[in-house]
Design an enzyme around this catalytic site. Sequence first.
Site, PDB file in Angstrom:
ATOM      1  CB  SER A 144      -0.874   0.143   1.348  1.00 49.00           C
ATOM      2  OG  SER A 144      -1.421   1.457   1.503  1.00 49.00           O
ATOM      3  CE1 TYR A 157      -4.318  -1.986   5.007  1.00 52.53           C
ATOM      4  CE2 TYR A 157      -3.598   0.023   4.445  1.00 52.53           C
ATOM      5  CZ  TYR A 157      -3.825  -0.975   3.931  1.00 52.53           C
ATOM      6  OH  TYR A 157      -4.045  -1.226   2.769  1.00 52.53           O
TER       7      TYR A 157
HETATM    8  P1  NAI Z   1     -11.232  -5.954  -0.675  1.00 54.71           P
HETATM    9  O1  NAI Z   1     -11.789  -5.729   0.786  1.00 54.71           O
HETATM   10  O2  NAI Z   1     -12.199  -5.387  -1.769  1.00 54.71           O
HETATM   11  O3  NAI Z   1     -10.727  -7.219  -0.985  1.00 54.71           O
HETATM   12  C1  NAI Z   1      -9.671  -8.106  -0.144  1.00 54.71           C
HETATM   13  C2  NAI Z   1     -10.283  -9.453  -0.389  1.00 54.71           C
HETATM   14  O4  NAI Z   1      -9.464 -10.126   0.590  1.00 54.71           O
HETATM   15  C3  NAI Z   1     -11.732  -9.817  -0.107  1.00 54.71           C
HETATM   16  O5  NAI Z   1     -12.235 -10.824  -0.993  1.00 54.71           O
HETATM   17  C4  NAI Z   1     -11.717 -10.612   1.518  1.00 54.71           C
HETATM   18  O6  NAI Z   1     -12.583 -11.625   1.556  1.00 54.71           O
HETATM   19  C5  NAI Z   1     -10.268 -11.167   1.362  1.00 54.71           C
HETATM   20  N1  NAI Z   1      -9.529 -11.675   2.611  1.00 54.71           N
HETATM   21  C6  NAI Z   1      -9.210 -10.744   3.828  1.00 54.71           C
HETATM   22  N2  NAI Z   1      -8.747 -11.423   4.618  1.00 54.71           N
HETATM   23  C7  NAI Z   1      -8.590 -12.679   4.224  1.00 54.71           C
HETATM   24  C8  NAI Z   1      -8.027 -13.884   4.942  1.00 54.71           C
HETATM   25  N3  NAI Z   1      -7.744 -13.806   5.967  1.00 54.71           N
HETATM   26  N4  NAI Z   1      -7.998 -15.137   4.019  1.00 54.71           N
HETATM   27  C9  NAI Z   1      -8.287 -14.957   2.894  1.00 54.71           C
HETATM   28  N5  NAI Z   1      -8.801 -13.966   2.137  1.00 54.71           N
HETATM   29  C10 NAI Z   1      -9.147 -12.726   2.864  1.00 54.71           C
HETATM   30  O7  NAI Z   1     -10.053  -4.853  -0.740  1.00 54.71           O
HETATM   31  P2  NAI Z   1      -9.038  -4.454  -1.820  1.00 54.71           P
HETATM   32  O8  NAI Z   1      -9.094  -2.907  -2.075  1.00 54.71           O
HETATM   33  O9  NAI Z   1      -9.298  -5.269  -3.091  1.00 54.71           O
HETATM   34  O10 NAI Z   1      -7.613  -4.738  -1.205  1.00 54.71           O
HETATM   35  C11 NAI Z   1      -6.876  -5.842  -1.626  1.00 54.71           C
HETATM   36  C12 NAI Z   1      -5.262  -5.638  -1.198  1.00 54.71           C
HETATM   37  O11 NAI Z   1      -4.937  -4.329  -1.539  1.00 54.71           O
HETATM   38  C13 NAI Z   1      -5.158  -5.463   0.369  1.00 54.71           C
HETATM   39  O12 NAI Z   1      -4.069  -5.967   0.532  1.00 54.71           O
HETATM   40  C14 NAI Z   1      -5.180  -3.985   0.704  1.00 54.71           C
HETATM   41  O13 NAI Z   1      -4.431  -3.590   1.822  1.00 54.71           O
HETATM   42  C15 NAI Z   1      -4.571  -3.492  -0.505  1.00 54.71           C
HETATM   43  N6  NAI Z   1      -4.770  -1.977  -0.949  1.00 54.71           N
HETATM   44  C16 NAI Z   1      -5.717  -1.407  -1.346  1.00 54.71           C
HETATM   45  C17 NAI Z   1      -6.269  -0.159  -1.516  1.00 54.71           C
HETATM   46  C18 NAI Z   1      -7.475   0.573  -1.940  1.00 54.71           C
HETATM   47  O14 NAI Z   1      -7.593   1.778  -2.086  1.00 54.71           O
HETATM   48  N7  NAI Z   1      -8.394  -0.205  -2.374  1.00 54.71           N
HETATM   49  C19 NAI Z   1      -5.127   0.800  -1.231  1.00 54.71           C
HETATM   50  C20 NAI Z   1      -3.821   0.257  -0.893  1.00 54.71           C
HETATM   51  C21 NAI Z   1      -3.818  -1.160  -0.793  1.00 54.71           C
END
Ligand code: NAI
Length: 256
Positions: A144, A157
């Site tokens: 991130s 985080y």
């Molecule tokens: P999101 O919440 O839409 O998707 C995350 C996915 O990971 C979900 O499907 C969730 O169920 C799954 N997940 C969470 N914990 C889990 C676990 N213990 N085991 C298996 N699956 C698990 O989030 P998004 O935005 O798609 O984020 C993806 C990555 O990108 C994360 O690592 C987040 O920190 C990172 N990120 C996102 C940003 C954003 O603005 N959306 C910005 C910077 C980083």
Amino acid sequence: MNRFENKVALVTGSSQGIGAACAIRLAADGADIILNGRSFDERGEKLIKQITDMGRRAHFIEADVSKTPNVVKLVTDAIAVYGQLDILVNNAGVEKNNDFWNVTEEEYDFVMDTNLKGVFFGIQAFVKYCKDKQRAGVIINMSSVHEEIIFPHFAAYCASKGALKMLTRNLATELAPLNMRINNVAPGAIATPINKKLMDNPEKLAGVIDNIPMKKMGTPEDVAALVAFLASDDAKYVTGSTYFVDGGLTYHYEEQ
Ligand code: NAI
């Protein structure tokens, strides 16, 4: 494009958001995909259909990556599905908003175990496999902008993503002799369900967007394009760094 022909990629946390976009993009570029989430539902079903419609194979493995035995089993099972694993995208991530002085141990563990411990031991399982089989491997960690810039009220985080920065720097040196590369992708503000609260608050959203030089949020596909580049042989001399996909947010400067 078929740059991932005969390659298999595991994308953790790929039911939605950035992970789903990465799975689709890697499949579009030729990879067979192992999807993962804590539970299999209609989103996983839809993704499998989307990927198989592209002529690629897709399989979903349920696993909570925050538990070490589960993430190790996920990697082992993923290898078994198509008999190989070439690309590991550690995408699953969670955040908790709380004032530092109120953060509970439970909240801390929830964030750190998913964003750091699961990534650490998932990589370890993948490295052991590549080392044993003398196979090349590529690792991409979804970090991130907060591995670099502050995010008040999200201390755990920031700690987890900051740790990913050093994990990747450190492992690049240890893994290079094994013909393995590792890099971080650092998204800025991306329109995914993790940002639902922000996107539902027009005033707050306007403030966030105003702080981004490109004056808009990014899309999951913007992030997936960078992941596909780093996973490919076009990046064969690229390891140990972080690549930002943030519309200029991280290093921006307000001209007076
Ligand atoms: P999101 O919440 O839409 O998707 C995350 C996915 O990971 C979900 O499907 C969730 O169920 C799954 N997940 C969470 N914990 C889990 C676990 N213990 N085991 C298996 N699956 C698990 O989030 P998004 O935005 O798609 O984020 C993806 C990555 O990108 C994360 O690592 C987040 O920190 C990172 N990120 C996102 C940003 C954003 O603005 N959306 C910005 C910077 C980083």
